[in-house]
Design an enzyme around this catalytic site. Structure first.
Site, mmCIF file in Angstrom:
data_model
loop_
_atom_site.group_PDB
_atom_site.id
_atom_site.type_symbol
_atom_site.label_atom_id
_atom_site.label_comp_id
_atom_site.label_asym_id
_atom_site.label_seq_id
_atom_site.Cartn_x
_atom_site.Cartn_y
_atom_site.Cartn_z
ATOM 1 N N ASP A 94 0.829 -1.198 0.000
ATOM 2 C CA ASP A 94 0.000 0.000 0.000
ATOM 3 C C ASP A 94 0.867 1.252 0.000
ATOM 4 O O ASP A 94 0.617 2.207 0.732
ATOM 5 C CB ASP A 94 -0.925 -0.010 1.227
ATOM 6 C CG ASP A 94 -2.028 1.035 1.115
ATOM 7 O OD1 ASP A 94 -2.305 1.483 -0.001
ATOM 8 O OD2 ASP A 94 -2.595 1.410 2.161
ATOM 9 N N LEU B 299 -3.234 -6.742 0.906
ATOM 10 C CA LEU B 299 -2.475 -7.115 -0.272
ATOM 11 C C LEU B 299 -1.053 -6.589 -0.164
ATOM 12 O O LEU B 299 -0.807 -5.554 0.461
ATOM 13 C CB LEU B 299 -3.128 -6.538 -1.543
ATOM 14 C CG LEU B 299 -4.534 -7.035 -1.882
ATOM 15 C CD1 LEU B 299 -5.106 -6.215 -3.035
ATOM 16 C CD2 LEU B 299 -4.508 -8.522 -2.247
ATOM 17 N N CYS C 178 -19.477 -10.721 -9.004
ATOM 18 C CA CYS C 178 -20.449 -9.900 -8.278
ATOM 19 C C CYS C 178 -21.857 -10.096 -8.838
ATOM 20 O O CYS C 178 -22.847 -9.918 -8.115
ATOM 21 C CB CYS C 178 -20.068 -8.421 -8.355
ATOM 22 S SG CYS C 178 -18.684 -7.957 -7.281
ATOM 23 N N CYS D 274 -25.616 -8.396 -7.928
ATOM 24 C CA CYS D 274 -25.644 -7.897 -6.543
ATOM 25 C C CYS D 274 -25.198 -6.438 -6.467
ATOM 26 O O CYS D 274 -24.187 -6.052 -7.039
ATOM 27 C CB CYS D 274 -24.734 -8.757 -5.662
ATOM 28 S SG CYS D 274 -24.675 -8.233 -3.933
#
EC number: 1.17.99.6
Length: 387
Positions: free
Chosen positions: A141, A176, A195, A198
């Site tokens: 990150d 991650l 997905c 949804c």
């Protein structure tokens, strides 16, 4: 023949995945460095201003889209996944109790940047024992890296409509990390998007920050407002923030795939006692020294004491008071902090005081109405009957 040409890359890749799991990663995948398919979406997102004040996202776009420009010589990216869901996450009970501070579950333990970077370094050292011809650089990150795009190409999961990576066997409660390397390892297959129709995450977002599937307007997102945003929290979003003082998990809470999420085995990510299930009043009373002491080694420390006070002031303003005594207690604590040496924080304290005073007024009206109704019933019972 070069050293790389003499390496069994398939065997090395298998070894890397085994070594990664032994270090505590739940999944390890390999991606190439071509992320050009994300350029249009990234530039559109930036042109719409959805990055808010995160100006760093506007820089080094070419490096984000081409990792080999960020780290010359990079041929592959090893993407890793590490679960962070702590035992006793207490999602529902925390969110339902307006007097309890809600902190995004990823931040309850040790700063993940340090934990994962250390493990990535160890993974690289193990690869170096296999071949000295390795050049590498770990990222967690940090730097201009499109981590979700990389994870998607590496087979870790797909990017959900809330813009986070989802794994069909593990949900989305994971961190991650990336290891850039110069070895042409065989790559993994990208995961198919699952997905479907949804839209639960879009519907549940308290501030409607998911403006369309896969697109988040950070300026509306509670995580941005309570963490990245350095200024005042816009008044229009303060009530929606509720008791969330650092981040928000709502879009993940409602995601059907998170029924498969597992509790982390990494003890560094277990909730710290002084951060979990604490009242807003207790945390608001911390001095700056106490804040620094209790957030040592935590990702929370980076927001600083002033934003900590700002966020909790909003939470206190949203607290549902049960009695006039409760309201007076909260008002007293807020009034004692009115001279906080920051105009922005003072403004949020004044807002919170006004909200609590309004709640106190409503309590008083309800009390008067109850007394009036009780008196009316008493009088009614004592009246002579006619008939």
């Amino acid at each position: 023949m070069s050293v790389i040409n003499s390496i069994d890359l398939n065997q090395l890749t298998d070894n890397i995945k085994t070594w990664g799991k032994s270090l505590g990663f739940q999944q390890v995948g390999v991606s190439d460095v071509d992320l050009s398919q994300h350029e249009k979406a990234l530039r559109n997102w930036l042109e719409n201003g959805y990055q808010g004040d995160m100006s760093f996202l506007e820089r080094n776009i070419d490096k984000r889209l081409s990792p080999s420009e960020l780290v010359p010589g990079t041929l592959r990216i090893i993407s890793v996944r590490m679960d962070y869901l702590p035992p006793d996450a207490s999602f529902a009970s925390n969110l339902k109790s307006s007097s309890t501070a809600y902190i995004s579950r990823y931040a309850l333990g040790r700063d993940y940047h340090k934990v994962i970077r250390k493990k990535l370094q160890k993974l690289a050292e193990q690869i170096q024992e296999y071949t000295q011809d390795l050049s590498f650089r770990p990222f967690v990150d940090s730097a201009p890296v499109l981590e979700h795009a990389v994870a998607e190409k590496a087979g870790i999961g797909w990017t959900g409509k809330h813009s986070l990576t989802i794994n069909k066997e593990a949900g989305s409660y994971f961190f991650l990390g990336e290891l850039f390397i110069n070895l042409p390892l065989p790559v993994d297959q990208a995961v198919e998007e699952n997905c479907g129709k949804c839209t639960a995450c879009i519907s549940i977002c308290p501030t409607q920050a998911i403006v369309e599937p896969y697109v988040v307007d950070a300026r509306k997102c509670i995580s941005y407002l309570t963490i990245e945003n350095d200024g005042a929290i816009p008044v229009i979003y303060r009530k929606a923030i509720g008791n969330r003082i650092y981040g928000c998990d709502d879009c993940q809470l409602v995601c059907p795939w998170n029924k498969y999420a597992e509790v982390t085995e990494e003890k560094d990510f277990f909730a710290r006692q002084h951060m979990h299930n604490r009242s807003l009043l207790d945390l608001f009373k911390w001095t700056e020294d106490e804040f620094l002491e209790h957030t040592e080694g935590s990702a929370i420390r980076r927001i600083g004491y002033r934003k900590w006070k700002r966020n909790i002031a909003v939470g206190l303003g949203n607290q549902i008071v049960q009695s006039v005594e409760d309201a007076e207690n909260i008002k007293s604590v807020l009034q004692n902090a009115r001279d906080f040496p920051d105009d922005m924080v003072q403004e949020h304290i004044r807002w919170a005081l006004a909200e609590i005073e309004q709640s106190e007024l409503q309590l008083g009206k309800k009390s008067v109405n109850r007394k009036t109704l009780s008196l009316a019933r008493s009088v009614e019972k004592g009246m002579p009957r006619h008939g």
